[in-house]
Design an enzyme around this catalytic site. Sequence first.
Site, PDB file in Angstrom:
ATOM      1  CD  GLU A 119       4.550   2.998  -7.540  1.00 37.84           C
ATOM      2  OE1 GLU A 119       4.129   3.048  -6.372  1.00 37.84           O
ATOM      3  OE2 GLU A 119       5.661   2.547  -7.826  1.00 37.84           O
ATOM      4  CB  CYS A 142      -1.984   5.918  -2.980  1.00 37.89           C
ATOM      5  SG  CYS A 142      -0.480   6.888  -3.060  1.00 37.89           S
TER       6      CYS A 142
END
Length: 488
Positions: A233, A267
């Site tokens: 991720e 993010c």
Amino acid sequence: MSLDSLAPADDGLVGSFPVMGEDDVRAVVATARTASTWWRELGFDGRAARLAAWRKHMWRRVDEVAELIHRENGKPLDDAVLEVVLTVEHLHWAAGNAGKVLRSHKVNPGPLFSNYAARVDYDPLGVVGVIGPWNYPLYAPNSAVSFALAAGNTVVLKPSEFTPAVSRWYVDAFAAANPDAPAGVLSLVTGFGETGAALCNAGVDKIGFTGSTRTGKRVMAQCAETLTPVVLECGGKDPVIVAADAEVKAAARAVAWGAFTNSGQTCVGVERVYVVKDVADAFEAALLRELEGVRPGTGKGATYGPMTMPAQVDVVRRHVADAVERGATFLKGGPDSIGERLIEPIVITDLPEDAVAVREETFGPTVTLRRVDDLDEAVTLVNDHDYALSASVFSRAHGDEIADRVRAGQVTINSVIAFAGMGAVPMGGVGASGFGRVHGADGLREFARPRGVVRQKFALPGFELITLRRAGHVMPLMKKVLGVRHGL
Ligand code: NDP
């Protein structure tokens, strides 16, 4: 050797933690391996009960852990509470759905083997190593930890060197809520990058990594040595498209939050906006109105906090300096908005697409705006990027059509980032943003190994296909039957 975690607000000591080397990490993984039999044999219901006890324990102490997140990461207290809310929600979903998603199920053995039964089991992998970032120190590691535990694995967590205290609290909370559990169901290893590297090489069965793309590549290279699978991720440069039929004020409000919450250290935060020219003036004006009174700080009333990691301030400074050199227009803020640790909101327009602030993840309270002629241009520019984590689209009538054309792990229509709070929706990247998924059924399957089990129910004497003594009439018959089936 130990590492000190310091509060971004005042550099005060939050806690000291051991820097663990290869042998320490291997010992922790060995304990996790021993515990994995107990945890696995609890089954879905037994594990769900333990995970529920942990969730309730955390939620009863929401103010305590939120205060710790606020202190160690720097984000405002309310945002820290939201992080705890999202964490317990994901834990709830993972524990509540693991049985439904991962229970063994029968599958059709197909016409060639109609005398067989077939099923698919989803075995736990064993021990999962989770490596986490500092920007959402509870939520981000939990996205892998809770789904891996619910799938029947034990977990060893390596938090960022900037936020070990939050992870220490999280792991201790599991033990406190489950006094009957043996050591090693959920464990912590602390240290710097080398400790993370040691975890990759310690014989774990999978690594769930959340962090930058640069480190993700190193993790993947390390894991390649032992063929240890990885979920990565990684970073993003998330775009927003504002169509001509968008509700402009709502789009501006969402962009303001998506770009500046958590000081832009998200993010899936908004970093690039492409506005169709017909509504660009209205959008810019609405965004500036949204940003009135928005300010960073450490006390009450601050919209967002100081930058968590000192080195990230230099990244923001470099991106803004490049924008100045490229002749960008600053709609709000500019180089002088960047303090030692606090950064005022910065909105940049008139930047070429090859500028650093458009190509690289800034991870700060900045956003770039670009006017485009139409949706085709917006989609082309959005998709012409190495990163493809998530994206948002604002349009009254065409949201789904535009979303279908966007290259991203997840797309939000008429909002931003909402998927991250939905237990059932998988989350992950494309391209430089990584691969594999956390959350949802796919996030559970990520931490399980499908195992096919087929059983011959009865023999078919004279019609056996897989035998050295196949009868002469079997293949002609098979050809006839399959000829009908495949329409030949
Ligand atoms: P880093 O890549 O710097 O670090 C991530 C983790 O990896 C840390 O625990 C770090 O330890 C560890 N690490 C460093 N070197 C190694 C190594 N060689 N082997 C194994 N582990 C190592 O990321 P940040 O902590 O700075 O987090 C920010 C990044 O995370 C951003 O790019 C952001 O986009 C991304 N992110 C992605 C999310 C997603 O869901 N896609 C969610 C949240 C963040 P240490 O800190 O001790 O060096």
